[in-house]
Every structure is written in structure tokens, then in C-alpha cells.
Write a protein that holds these residues in place. Structure first.
Motif, mmCIF file in Angstrom:
data_model
loop_
_atom_site.group_PDB
_atom_site.id
_atom_site.type_symbol
_atom_site.label_atom_id
_atom_site.label_comp_id
_atom_site.label_asym_id
_atom_site.label_seq_id
_atom_site.Cartn_x
_atom_site.Cartn_y
_atom_site.Cartn_z
ATOM 1 N N GLU A 152 31.280 44.092 33.976
ATOM 2 C CA GLU A 152 31.148 43.251 35.177
ATOM 3 C C GLU A 152 30.115 43.848 36.137
ATOM 4 N N SER A 153 30.162 45.155 36.339
ATOM 5 C CA SER A 153 29.170 45.759 37.253
ATOM 6 C C SER A 153 27.766 45.582 36.704
ATOM 7 N N VAL A 156 26.755 41.975 37.511
ATOM 8 C CA VAL A 156 26.443 41.667 38.915
ATOM 9 C C VAL A 156 25.251 42.475 39.422
ATOM 10 N N GLU A 211 29.034 36.946 40.909
ATOM 11 C CA GLU A 211 30.332 37.470 40.542
ATOM 12 C C GLU A 211 30.530 37.308 39.039
ATOM 13 N N ARG A 234 24.281 33.092 41.885
ATOM 14 C CA ARG A 234 23.999 33.053 43.328
ATOM 15 C C ARG A 234 23.594 31.658 43.795
ATOM 16 N N ASN A 244 33.165 29.032 40.355
ATOM 17 C CA ASN A 244 34.061 30.011 40.960
ATOM 18 C C ASN A 244 34.975 30.606 39.895
ATOM 19 N N LYS A 269 41.205 32.301 41.391
ATOM 20 C CA LYS A 269 41.734 33.357 42.262
ATOM 21 C C LYS A 269 43.041 32.922 42.899
#
Ligand code: WTA
Length: 655
Positions: free
Chosen positions: A541-542, A545, A552, A574, A612, A615
């Protein structure tokens, strides 16, 4: 194997395979001897390991204290003893085994090289002297980024010989991953090669090393470069030193540097559920003892064996079962540099035949891949020298186990399915081939001196005959990790924090059946196991991004027929969510980006773009839901607690 698939096959698996009479009759450990070892360990856990350490290892200064638990859970073993790992692997065999082969090597193009123990000893001494000439001494960190050639083992042994701490970075990792590890270790020297051979291609190791150094690595003084491929590479004469210019002119004598038993032998970086990879720190005495005893118990290793562990030295399996364990036992190891299918799908079996391999140890992902290529390939070769098969790295599904048993083992050879981790240093749970009947998919029972339990969420030990929960180890063992390099807090928290320092928490869930057999279900944390390689979802993930287009990302594992698990990434951009050809193009760009940030092994197999992530109202990503979506399962979970329930459809690719 995914957790749910595995549970399914496990629950329907009731075949038991008795150990073979032919094997039992000559085994180092039969049922009685194994029972005696278990009894001795149960009587006196510390004394059991102390006796073994005296018997198996060569000490320059004998220890008087077996276990120091005054700083638990930072345990220390054999503390006042002094020894040297390389002397234990090489020097002590020079008398009886000097002319015996230590290494048989074959390159992908068919080039072969052999080293007797005497020759390997001389080479290791030369390399050790070269390291000294480059200013390396006891306690200095040396990063090794090499192909799977004998010089990789020589480099490891040479570091051990002078008390330097090696840290190997797998050749498939990218320059950025290499840089991170060099910096975290504070390494002074990098040992690499111009390149390696894999799948008919050149692996550009020197180029990646140059990139890493261009990005930072300020502690690094020198780069020692082995010429392996001979292709053109950049060479900075102020910093780079050719192996062939410095090593051959050194003396073949180099007295071992005696070190305290607790002196770090190596660091090996591995993925966790949070943050950057952690430098797992292993000791000299305890580690070596674990590597040696497991070679004897699990692999029944003896003098006339040719032991082929297919793991690269960049992984813990290559440390314990290519370099340290078998050499400490005086066995002959086989090293192969290339891919299993070059020039054709019979390569592994041809190597096994040509080198008279007796013990073959590989990963389920390789077994599944070889199985897929058909039974004809192994049938073309004479595998009659094989006497034992092993598996490691991930749960083996019963179907692959049965193929291994039937087609490679001709229904005669024991299979040892060995459960362990980078952190445990050596095998913890495994059949003993001459003593423990096997069940396809189970790693059976803990080894002598290894105290495994299953605990529930509250940390209570489950004593029942049919227990499922967290796998923990309740007593310290010699080859356990000592700490995380530069981060003891993280060591305490990651492995001991969950149940208030009572147990080592492995991070795997397990099921123990009515016979006391363990069935490993997989990781309970956010760690993926892709082709037997550990990857943190956070790391990927890092990496995602860090690309300017990405806002995300959430990464989950999806069951994969060959790899066990594959990487599935949900990405939020983005700007506008890309679609069609634009989405395809960006997915490719991001895949390559992850390849550059971590390495090809971490590239997502699938990337899905959405507006999205799912969440909860407190902002937590519902990973369980993402895992179901990645699997293509129907969503039966309650999504009403989501802040944005409408997103589920889009994530599932239906919008
Ligand atoms: C998994 C590799 C099931 C497990 C030696 C563990 C296994 C992780 C097995 C460690 C096995 C390893 N059966 N699962 N026989 N062996 N694993 O650190 O999830 O690369 O925690 O060490 O691999 O991976 P590592």
C-alpha cells in the motif's frame, strides 16, 4: 492456499500415511528415540538444550550458563561460551571430510562447479581476508545481494568467520528495497555481482545496487563485485572492487574470530503487518544449534546425503538449510542458480538425477507449478536416489501433497511438511520421518524442546482434543530471534505484547486435531504469503500511494492456484476514477511502480479502481469485505455499518 479453501480440505482430510518400514529401519530417530528426546525435554527444558549444545557444537570457550532469562522476553542462550559459526561449518570437517564435497553447483546454462570442504574452507578464508582488507571487522554489517552461486555461501561464511554480521537481500528485491535495508542495517560493505541468470535473462544486480547507492546508503564505503554474467556494468573505481582482483591474492589461512554465543550472526529483513520490513536478528550459538539439530531430526541428514534445498539464500530457508545447517552437519549441498523450467519443465528432475540428490526440500508453490506441467517430466528421469522429500513456506494443500507423494515419492518416501518462520530460525513443527505418520496438509507435531500451544482470544491455552486458535510458543528455544535490529520495542510488541509477555505469538492461526496434529491455517495479521514469500499489505500500500496518481490504496490477498495467494489492490486515484484503456494503462504503470519500489514479487496481479474504500464510520477500512470482493464471493456481510455502503457495488466491479 487461502484460509477457507484450506480449512475445507483440512476438514475432509482423514488419510494417514504410516512411516515407511524401509526408512524406519535405518532412521536416526525411530519412535523410541524420539520419545526419549521428548521425555528429556519435558523433564528439563533448559538442560535438554544445554546438553545438545555441548554435544553438537564446537566451542572455543565452553559455556557455563545455558539460559539467561533475566531480561525476558529478550532471552539469551549459552551466554559465556565462545565459538565461531564458520569454524563449526568448515574447520571441524577438515580432518575426516576434507576431500568430501561440500558444494555441488549447477548454473542455469549448465555450468557446474564443485568444492570439497578443504577447498571451500580455503575460499572462505580468502574472502574473509579480503573483507578484512576492505576494513570490515567484528560487528560490522555487510549486505549481500547476490545470485544463487557458491560465492554467496562463501560470503556468508566469510562474514561469520570474522564476526561481521551479514544481511542478505534477495536478488529479486528492487533498488529501493535494497537501499532501505542497507540504511536500516547501517551496512559498511555491499557484496554483489554484475548480475545473475534466471529464466534465460540477466538479473541486473549491479545496476540495482548502483541505483540504491545513488539514492543514499551513506554508511556504505565499498562494494565488492563478483563477475558472474560478464555483461557490461558501470564500475566506480573509487568505490567498487572486483572480487577476482582482491580475493584470489589473499592467504587461504584466516583464523576464526571467536565470538560470544549471543553475537549476532546475521540480520534478515522480513515483512510484518505494520511499517517497514523488520531486521530479524539471530544469534551465533543458539541459531546454529537449531539449524543443526533440525537437519539431523527432520531430514535425517547423514554423511552420504546430497541435500538440495531449492530456496534462495535471500530467505531464511536458504540460511538454515543451504548454508548453515547442512554444512555444520558435514553434508553435501546442491545449489542451482536458475529457474525450474529452463530449458524445459524437466530441469529440476534432471538436476536431481545428475547430482544424485537424496533429500529434496522445496515450497508448495513449486510443487503445484511442477504438478501442473504433468507427470511425464519427472518420469523421464531416474530419481531413485531420493529418500526424503520436504515442504516449507506455506500450507501445502492435500492435492499437491498427494502428487508429491505419488509421482516424486513413488508412494515410498516420507514427506516432511515443516512449519517455521524467519523469526524461529529453524523448523519448529514437522514430522520426524522415521517416527511420525503423516497426514496430507498437516505439519504434524512440534519437535523435541519446542513448546507449542493453541490459545484463544483471551490467551487461554486450549487443551481440548480439537482446538483452533492462535499458534504460540510457550518456552524460549535457542534459535529464536533475539530482537528486531534497532527496534527492541517493536520486538516486544510484535511477538510478546498480545498476551502480556506470556507467549511468543507466531502470527499464524492453527487447528490441532484429536491426534495432536497441527494444521496451519495461515496468517492472522495483514501479511500475505505469495509463492511462499512474505509480503506486508502495508508495504505494498505504501508503495502504491507513493505514486503521484494514487490517493489511497488497500491491498488484500486472493487465493491463487499456483502461488497460494496473489496480490489484489484497490486503488483510489487523486483525480477522476480512470476507466477503460486509461485504467489499463495506469494499472500497468502502478504495477511497474510497485516492482521498482519493492520487487517484481510484490506486483499486484489485479488492480481495481474505485471512488472510495469501504470504511466504517470510525474510518476503518473493512478488509474482510475487500477480501470477499477480491475472491469474487457474494457479499453476505452486513454493510450497513459502512459510511458508504453504495461503494460495495463499484468495488465489486459492477459499476
Ligand atoms: C508460513 C519461512 C503452513 C506461515 C520458513 C509462517 C507455513 C510464514 C509453513 C513464515 C508450513 C511456513 N505450513 N504455513 N509448513 N511454513 N509457513 O518467515 O504463515 O518466510 O508464519 O519463513 O510462512 O514465513 P517465513
Amino acid at each position: 492456499m487461502s484460509e477457507s479453501q484450506n480449512i475445507k480440505s483440512v476438514l475432509t482430510e482423514d488419510r494417514v500415511f504410516p512411516q515407511s518400514a524401509a526408512f524406519v529401519s535405518q532412521a536416526r530417530l525411530d519412535a523410541d528415540r524420539l520419545a526419549a528426546l521428548h521425555a528429556a525435554a519435558a523433564r528439563d527444558h533448559v538442560g535438554f538444550w544445554g546438553d545438545l549444545a555441548k554435544k553438537e557444537l564446537g566451542w572455543q570457550t565452553p559455556f557455563t550458563r545455558v539460559l539467561d532469562d533475566s531480561q525476558a522476553p529478550n532471552y539469551r542462550w549459552f551466554t559465556d561460551g565462545k565459538l565461531n559459526a564458520s569454524a563449526n561449518c568448515l574447520d571441524r570437517h577438515l580432518g575426516a571430510r576434507g576431500d568430501k564435497l561440500a558444494i555441488r553447483f549447477e548454473g542455469e546454462k549448465g555450468d557446474t562447479r564443485n568444492y570439497t570442504y578443504r577447498q571451500l574452507h580455503a575460499e572462505v578464508c580468502r574472502v574473509a581476508n579480503a573483507l578484512k582488507a576492505l576494513g570490515i571487522g567484528k560487528g560490522d554489517r555487510v549486505v549481500i545481494y547476490m545470485p544463487m552461486v557458491p560465492e554467496a555461501v562463501m560470503a556468508m561464511q566469510a562474514c561469520a568467520r570474522i564476526g561481521a554480521i551479514h544481511s542478505i537481500v534477495f536478488g529479486g528485491f528492487s533498488s529501493t528495497a535494497l537501499k532501505d535495508r542497507i540504511e536500516d542495517a547501517g551496512a559498511r560493505l555491499l557484496i554483489t555481482a554484475d548480475g545473475g541468470h534466471r529464466g534465460g535473462q540477466i538479473v541486473e544486480l549491479k545496476r540495482a545496487a548502483d541505483d540504491a547507492l545513488a539514492q543514499g546508503c551513506k554508511t556504505l564505503d565499498k562494494v565488492l563485485v563478483l563477475k558472474r554474467t560478464g555483461h557490461d556494468v558501470a564500475f566506480d573505481a573509487r568505490r567498487d572492487v572486483w572480487w577476482h582482483e582482491i580475493v584470489p591474492k589473499q592467504s587461504e589461512r584466516c583464523d576464526p574470530q571467536w565470538v560470544e554465543s549471543e553475537h549476532p550472526l546475521f540480520l534478515l529483513y522480513t515483512s510484518g503487518s505494520t511499517g517497514k520490513p523488520k531486521g530479524i536478528q539471530h544469534s551465533t550459538g543458539g541459531y546454529l544449534l537449531g539449524a543443526m539439530t533440525t537437519c539431523q531430526w527432520v531430514f535425517d541428514l547423514r554423511d552420504d546425503d546430497v541435500f538440495w534445498c531449492t530456496a534462495d539464500v535471500g530467505w531464511i530457508t536458504g540460511h538454515s538449510y543451504v548454508c548453515y545447517g547442512p554444512l555444520a552437519c558435514g553434508a553435501t549441498i546442491l545449489m542451482y542458480e536458475g529457474a525450474p523450467t529452463v530449458p524445459d519443465a524437466g530441469r529440476f528432475w534432471k538436476i536431481a538425477q545428475d547430482h544424485g540428490v537424496t533429500i529434496f526440500y522445496t515450497a508448495p508453490t513449486a510443487i503445484r507449478a511442477l504438478m501442473r506441467l504433468g507427470d511425464d517430466w519427472p518420469k523421464r528421469y531416474d530419481l531413485s536416489k531420493l529418500r526424503l522429500l520436504g515442504s516449507v513456506g506455506e500450507p501445502i494443500n492435500p492435492e499437491a501433497w498427494m502428487w508429491y507423494h505419488k509421482v516424486i515419492g513413488k508412494e515410498q518416501l516420507p514427506i516432511v511438511d515443516t512449519w517455521w518462520q524467519t523469526e524461529t530460525g529453524s523448523i519448529m513443527i514437522s514430522p520426524i520421518p522415521g517416527a511420525v505418520p503423516t497426514k496430507p496438509g498437516s505439519c504434524t507435531k512440534p519437535l523435541p524442546g519446542i513448546a507449542v500451544e493453541v490459545v484463544d482470544e483471551a490467551g487461554d491455552v486450549l487443551t481440548g482434543k480439537d482446538a483452533g486458535g492462535y499458534l504460540v510458543i510457550t518456552k524460549p528455544w535457542p534459535s529464536m530471534l533475539r530482537t528486531i535490529w534497532n527496534d527492541n520495542e517493536r520486538y516486544l510488541k510484535t511477538y510478546w505484547g498480545q498476551f502480556s509477555n506470556r507467549y511468543y505469538v507466531a502470527g499464524d492461526s492453527t487447528h490441532r486435531d484429536e491426534d495432536g496434529y497441527y494444521w496451519i491455517m495461515g496468517r492472522i495479521d495483514d501479511v500475505l504469503n505469495v509463492s511462499g514469500h512474505r509480503l506486508g499489505t502495508m508495504e505494498i500500500e505504501s508503495a502504491l500511494v507513493s505514486h503521484p496518481a494514487v490517493a489511497e490504496a488497500a491491498v488484500v490477498g486472493r487465493p491463487h492456484e499456483i502461488k497460494g495467494e496473489s496480490v489484489f489492490a484497490f486503488v483510489i486515484c487523486r483525480g477522476e476514477r480512470p476507466r477503460g484503456a486509461e485504467a489499463e494503462q495506469l494499472a500497468k504503470t502502478l504495477r511497474d511502480h510497485v516492482g521498482r519500489e519493492i520487487g517484481a514479487l510484490a506486483k499486484p496481479d489485479e488492480i481495481r479502481f474505485a471512488d472510495n474504500l469501504p470504511k466504517t464510520r470510525s474510518g476503518k477500512i473493512m478488509r474482510r469485505l475487500l477480501r470477499s470482493i477480491a475472491k469474487g464471493e457474494e457479499i453476505t456481510q452486513d454493510v450497513s455499518t459502512l459510511e458508504n455502503p453504495a461503494i460495495v457495488k463499484q468495488l465489486a466491479g459492477q459499476d
